[in-house]
Design an enzyme around this catalytic site. Sequence first.
Site, PDB file in Angstrom:
ATOM      1  CE  LYS A  22      52.253 -51.483  91.875  1.00 18.69           C
ATOM      2  NZ  LYS A  22      52.095 -50.020  91.876  1.00 18.69           N
ATOM      3  CG  ASN A  23      50.906 -50.038  88.223  1.00 20.56           C
ATOM      4  OD1 ASN A  23      50.653 -50.092  89.435  1.00 20.56           O
ATOM      5  ND2 ASN A  23      52.082 -49.702  87.755  1.00 20.56           N
ATOM      6  CB  CYS A 117      56.608 -41.355  96.039  1.00 15.16           C
ATOM      7  SG  CYS A 117      57.394 -41.243  94.461  1.00 15.16           S
ATOM      8  NE  ARG A 122      54.440 -40.637  91.107  1.00 13.59           N
ATOM      9  CZ  ARG A 122      54.364 -41.892  91.560  1.00 13.59           C
ATOM     10  NH1 ARG A 122      55.218 -42.300  92.457  1.00 13.59           N
ATOM     11  NH2 ARG A 122      53.424 -42.707  91.144  1.00 13.59           N
ATOM     12  CG  ASP A 307      56.602 -48.563  86.767  1.00  9.82           C
ATOM     13  OD1 ASP A 307      55.379 -48.769  86.733  1.00  9.82           O
ATOM     14  OD2 ASP A 307      57.106 -47.507  87.181  1.00  9.82           O
ATOM     15  NE  ARG A 399      52.941 -49.009  98.058  1.00  9.77           N
ATOM     16  CZ  ARG A 399      52.842 -47.733  97.737  1.00  9.77           C
ATOM     17  NH1 ARG A 399      53.727 -46.872  98.169  1.00  9.77           N
ATOM     18  NH2 ARG A 399      51.859 -47.314  96.973  1.00  9.77           N
TER      19      ARG A 399
HETATM   20  C1  EPZ Z   1      51.605 -44.711  87.181  1.00  8.44           C
HETATM   21  O1  EPZ Z   1      51.829 -43.683  88.123  1.00  8.44           O
HETATM   22  C2  EPZ Z   1      52.122 -45.978  87.839  1.00  8.44           C
HETATM   23  N1  EPZ Z   1      51.375 -46.221  89.075  1.00  8.44           N
HETATM   24  C3  EPZ Z   1      53.606 -45.832  88.155  1.00  8.44           C
HETATM   25  O2  EPZ Z   1      54.046 -47.090  88.654  1.00  8.44           O
HETATM   26  C4  EPZ Z   1      54.352 -45.552  86.860  1.00  8.44           C
HETATM   27  O3  EPZ Z   1      55.711 -45.329  87.163  1.00  8.44           O
HETATM   28  C5  EPZ Z   1      53.757 -44.311  86.171  1.00  8.44           C
HETATM   29  O4  EPZ Z   1      52.342 -44.486  85.968  1.00  8.44           O
HETATM   30  C6  EPZ Z   1      54.390 -44.027  84.814  1.00  8.44           C
HETATM   31  O5  EPZ Z   1      54.197 -45.125  83.978  1.00  8.44           O
HETATM   32  C7  EPZ Z   1      50.151 -46.791  88.987  1.00  8.44           C
HETATM   33  O6  EPZ Z   1      49.666 -47.079  87.899  1.00  8.44           O
HETATM   34  C8  EPZ Z   1      49.447 -47.060  90.293  1.00  8.44           C
HETATM   35  P1  EPZ Z   1      51.901 -40.608  85.620  1.00  8.44           P
HETATM   36  P2  EPZ Z   1      51.174 -42.217  87.850  1.00  8.44           P
HETATM   37  O7  EPZ Z   1      50.747 -39.749  85.976  1.00  8.44           O
HETATM   38  O8  EPZ Z   1      49.855 -42.372  87.212  1.00  8.44           O
HETATM   39  C9  EPZ Z   1      53.731 -36.244  85.578  1.00  8.44           C
HETATM   40  C10 EPZ Z   1      55.015 -48.564  90.133  1.00  8.44           C
HETATM   41  O9  EPZ Z   1      56.223 -48.740  90.309  1.00  8.44           O
HETATM   42  N2  EPZ Z   1      52.409 -35.812  86.058  1.00  8.44           N
HETATM   43  O10 EPZ Z   1      51.859 -41.382  84.351  1.00  8.44           O
HETATM   44  O11 EPZ Z   1      51.252 -41.434  89.108  1.00  8.44           O
HETATM   45  C11 EPZ Z   1      54.485 -37.049  86.633  1.00  8.44           C
HETATM   46  O12 EPZ Z   1      55.179 -36.187  87.497  1.00  8.44           O
HETATM   47  C12 EPZ Z   1      54.474 -47.166  90.010  1.00  8.44           C
HETATM   48  O13 EPZ Z   1      54.161 -49.483  89.992  1.00  8.44           O
HETATM   49  C13 EPZ Z   1      52.142 -34.453  86.152  1.00  8.44           C
HETATM   50  O14 EPZ Z   1      52.985 -33.611  85.873  1.00  8.44           O
HETATM   51  O15 EPZ Z   1      52.221 -41.624  86.812  1.00  8.44           O
HETATM   52  C14 EPZ Z   1      55.422 -37.882  85.787  1.00  8.44           C
HETATM   53  O16 EPZ Z   1      56.556 -37.122  85.464  1.00  8.44           O
HETATM   54  C15 EPZ Z   1      55.527 -46.126  90.362  1.00  8.44           C
HETATM   55  N3  EPZ Z   1      50.918 -34.063  86.592  1.00  8.44           N
HETATM   56  C16 EPZ Z   1      54.614 -38.136  84.519  1.00  8.44           C
HETATM   57  O17 EPZ Z   1      53.562 -37.165  84.514  1.00  8.44           O
HETATM   58  C17 EPZ Z   1      49.942 -34.968  86.909  1.00  8.44           C
HETATM   59  O18 EPZ Z   1      48.816 -34.553  87.278  1.00  8.44           O
HETATM   60  C18 EPZ Z   1      53.972 -39.513  84.456  1.00  8.44           C
HETATM   61  O19 EPZ Z   1      53.221 -39.697  85.636  1.00  8.44           O
HETATM   62  C19 EPZ Z   1      50.225 -36.346  86.798  1.00  8.44           C
HETATM   63  C20 EPZ Z   1      51.467 -36.744  86.353  1.00  8.44           C
END
Ligand code: EPZ
Length: 424
Positions: A22-23, A117, A122, A307, A399
């Site tokens: 998915k990701n 979420c 997020r 995840d 999802r």
């Molecule tokens: C991706 O989300 C995945 N989703 C998530 O999977 C996964 O948990 C996450 O990466 C971490 O591996 C998809 O790929 C669609 P991040 P994403 O930006 O990109 C902080 C699932 O279960 N952050 O890597 O939104 C954030 O708060 C889903 O399949 C900022 O501070 O995650 C977090 O603490 C859930 N500012 C950390 O970075 C930003 O602009 C990692 O988030 C962006 C992120």
Amino acid sequence: MDKLVITGGKRIEGEITAAGSKNSSLPIIAATLLSGSGTFRLHRIPDLKDIATFRQLLGHLGAETAFEDNTLTVSTARVESVLAPYELVKKMRASIYVLGPLLARFGHARVSLPGGCAFGPRPIDLHLMAMEKLGAKITIETGFIDAVAEHGRLRGAEIDFPVTSVGATGNVLMAAVLAEGTTTITNAAAEPEIEALCQFLRAMGAEIEGVGTTTLTIRGRESLRHVEFENIFDRIEAGTILAAAAITGGSVTIRGVIASHMEAVLRKFAEAGCRVDTTEDSVTLQSTGRLTATSIAAEPFPAFPTDMQAQWMALMTQAEGTSEITDHVYHERFNHIPELNRLGAHIEIDGNRALVHGPQALSGTKVMSTDLRASACLVLAGLVADGATEVLRVYHLDRGYERIEERLRSLGAKIRREKYSEFG
Ligand code: EPZ
């Protein structure tokens, strides 16, 4: 609304092919916005609600899509809108992935701010910081991000992420591939899903160095072309199925997954007492009948993935001793704990750390899904709980897991999907 009714006590045993990831699918589908040269054919795309939502979003922008037998065809030749509306972005945060490609191809993007979420705010500040570095003028008004490439075309830049972000890395990659000049990204996410996106972009003609590492260098091109591409397998769905075998004392072989995408998880299963064997494209887990409490700390790849944190917690309720589960990515990703404790687990929370005391016999009851991986955790607990466990609101599960009850049933689970109403 749907629920899953699970009768515990059945071993998960057999062989199965992993689903498409998915990701990696979501950013790859967004990247088709980068070229209107023809029809993309994307294979091994999972049949999930999030994919359907992304198709709706692409359709809203003017793209044409079709989906059959896990092959998604996309043509973005006739895209004329750059507006991603609230109604769709609200359903799926990953809609933010259209920001980079729309900006890169059309010099403008108007994307609704994504909501939070169940497990945290997020933020998207890193996405916006990166786009501004590439020369986009960003204004936030009436709940929308309005981004305009100030010089008509984005310009290459040096981008350093203070926090590793999968989404921000994917978004800025898709913006940089059509920017004028060279972009360097440091502290980039190196998750397999980002590596797959880089491979897809390179197949389209993008010039990217450092693929698979945390330092990426992109030399912008004038245009990119449509391609046919095979998506990678889903390491998280695979890890969830391995956990189902481990928690039920079973044995399962998953075909397709690349073991190096799951090293940290496989190491932890072995540490917990499971027998793990791998080939270059399959993983086999055999339960030895005993589970030892094994602590994990969820961090960016190649560490243990956030995840898989909830699924690991379910498993640790059956392990001898106390395991410490820490999530350094999402400090509040623990909505599954109260529901696990209702099933009879003994788990304490201390900040972004949970202590799981085991083994605890679980007994089935009604439990509520709150987010995608928390739902998977409750299904795993239901597989080992005495009696029937009803996991409600499985729209969360749909999802990210393709027909999960059919796939688990094919491995011996006693599980069925039923309609129900929450209003009396
Ligand atoms: C991706 O989300 C995945 N989703 C998530 O999977 C996964 O948990 C996450 O990466 C971490 O591996 C998809 O790929 C669609 P991040 P994403 O930006 O990109 C902080 C699932 O279960 N952050 O890597 O939104 C954030 O708060 C889903 O399949 C900022 O501070 O995650 C977090 O603490 C859930 N500012 C950390 O970075 C930003 O602009 C990692 O988030 C962006 C992120």
